[in-house]
Design an enzyme around this catalytic site. Structure first.
Site, mmCIF file in Angstrom:
data_model
loop_
_atom_site.group_PDB
_atom_site.id
_atom_site.type_symbol
_atom_site.label_atom_id
_atom_site.label_comp_id
_atom_site.label_asym_id
_atom_site.label_seq_id
_atom_site.Cartn_x
_atom_site.Cartn_y
_atom_site.Cartn_z
ATOM 1 N N PRO A 100 5.652 0.672 -4.294
ATOM 2 C CA PRO A 100 6.354 -0.112 -3.728
ATOM 3 C C PRO A 100 6.054 -1.693 -3.751
ATOM 4 O O PRO A 100 4.705 -2.022 -4.183
ATOM 5 C CB PRO A 100 5.990 0.231 -2.312
ATOM 6 C CG PRO A 100 5.675 1.584 -2.206
ATOM 7 C CD PRO A 100 5.128 1.799 -3.902
ATOM 8 N N CYS A 101 7.078 -2.678 -3.576
ATOM 9 C CA CYS A 101 6.766 -3.993 -4.176
ATOM 10 C C CYS A 101 6.322 -4.737 -3.074
ATOM 11 O O CYS A 101 5.879 -5.825 -3.459
ATOM 12 C CB CYS A 101 8.021 -4.570 -4.832
ATOM 13 S SG CYS A 101 9.361 -4.705 -3.575
#
Length: 420
Positions: free
Chosen positions: A119-120
């Site tokens: 996840p960024c």
């Protein structure tokens, strides 16, 4: 080169990266994803691909037309198709179970490729600006360590790791670069790595969306990066939306819509339009009086100066969000003559208003299907909720989080060309 190259997708989301690799001829063994709604989307998509390969697309059409239930759809495909979507958070205490499921699905075959990126939020500049501690110590910063565990176990020939460009500047509490720590760990696992920052608009996508694409190759060879072929077609937003029915604010539905004629080629060349299956999710959010007043200001600024309005430029009476330091460009014009739109964001249903300019003759916000087209998802891609009841929020979040399918396909096509 092997004809049937198989891959594992980690942190798969709704499958944008995976879909691009499937379109390029790779075969998915499993997807691992923590979000439950995204997992239902993946299961539905894997059901579609299996039914298509079996010449039974009509079964999928029945589902899109609401003639059958989601459970009925899943019952028509082999059980291992449903099991191949692993709804688990990747963590130390879940690795053994995840490995066991993947081993069962591989049935002794060699895994050729691993794709995906953590996840960024922990690496993004926006995420760090919103967090009090800049997300230092956030557990998501260290998910790449688990990614390495999959490399150690399955030893694929290649891996493709994607993330936001903020990863290049993200550092831990001691000022060390996460990106360089990743590359060092991957080297210790036996992989040379090379990367590029790729911008989606150079590969046929109507978005100015940049991503780090890091490719790892087993062994010590360098100079192997699969440079994807650029594609910059002369296509505008007006054309991309031209065959969708005209609707106003609050109109439309998640169920199939009646399409208009399309006489050009880009939607087919990009793998978006499929005349054989229904098109869903053309549903606009309702507008309230405040939305409409803001939209008038947004359009006026765009028409006069070709600028997008920033949130703090609004009068105080129109500001309802407490967050004033990030996502300041919440209100974005989508005009017919644009050849590249602003990035489609994950928080589209909450913070992001993509306003359809009056030159497209529709006074409303963007629909999930329009957002999906800007992300180059095929029209037959159905975005699920946890319960089998459509929900725009879940659809928008999945669409916005995804890697554009066409960008993924271009990377995958070139990787097949240079495969060991």
């Amino acid at each position: 080169m092997k004809n049937n190259l198989c891959f594992l997708d980690l942190f798969a989301g709704a499958g944008g990266l995976s879909e691009g690799f499937i379109q390029a001829g790779f075969s998915p063994v499993a997807h691992v994803e923590a979000d439950q709604a995204a997992c239902f989307t993946l299961r539905t998509r894997m059901a579609y691909h299996w039914l298509k390969s079996a010449g039974r697309e009509s079964v999928y059409a029945d589902y899109l037309n609401s003639n059958t239930s989601r459970d009925d759809l899943y019952a028509t495909v082999p059980e291992e198709i449903e099991k191949s979507v692993i709804n688990k958070e990747i963590a130390e205490d879940s690795l053994k179970e995840i490995f066991g499921t993947i081993d069962m699905l591989l049935k002794g075959k060699k895994l050729d490729l691993i794709i995906g990126g953590p996840p960024c939020q922990a690496y993004s500049l926006v995420g760090r600006s919103r967090a009090i501690n800049g997300m230092v110590g956030d557990k998501r910063n260290y998910l790449y360590v688990y990614y390495a565990e999959f490399l150690k176990r399955y030893k694929p020939a290649y891996f493709v790791f994607e993330n936001v460009t903020g990863l290049l500047s993200a550092k831990n509490s001691r000022g060390k670069s996460y990106f360089e720590k990743m590359r060092k760990l991957f080297l210790e696992c036996g992989y040379e790595t090379e990367y590029r920052v790729l911008s989606a608009e150079n590969y046929g996508v109507l978005q100015t969306r940049k991503r780090i694409i890091l490719v790892g190759r087993k062994g010590n060879k360098t100079g192997f990066y699969p440079e994807p072929d650029m594609w910059q077609p002369k296509v505008t937003v007006g054309e991309v939306f031209s065959d969708l029915p005209v609707i106003t604010a609050g109109e439309g539905a998640a169920t199939p819509c009646r399409m208009k004629a399309y006489k050009r080629s880009w939607l087919y060349e990009a793998g978006i339009r499929n005349d054989a299956l229904p098109v869903t999710w053309h549903q606009a959010r309702p507008n309230n009086k405040q939305d409409l007043e803001i939209y008038r200001r947004v359009v006026d600024l765009w028409d006069k100066k070709k600028k997008r309005l920033e949130y703090d430029d609004l009068p105080e009476r129109l500001k309802t969000h407490t967050n004033r330091t990030s996502f300041v460009d919440r209100f974005k014009v989508v005009a017919a003559d644009l050849s590249a739109s602003h990035t489609v964001v994950a928080h589209l249903s909450k913070d992001g208003h993509y306003y359809i300019h009056p030159d497209i003759n529709q006074n409303r916000s963007i629909t999930p299907r329009e957002a999906a087209r800007l992300q180059t998802f095929p029209d037959d891609y159905y975005f699920e909720n946890v319960k089998p009841i459509p929900g725009r929020t879940a659809a928008f979040r999945q669409i916005g989080n995804a890697v554009p399918v066409l960008l993924a396909r271009k990377i995958a096509e070139k990787l097949r060309e240079v495969w060991i």
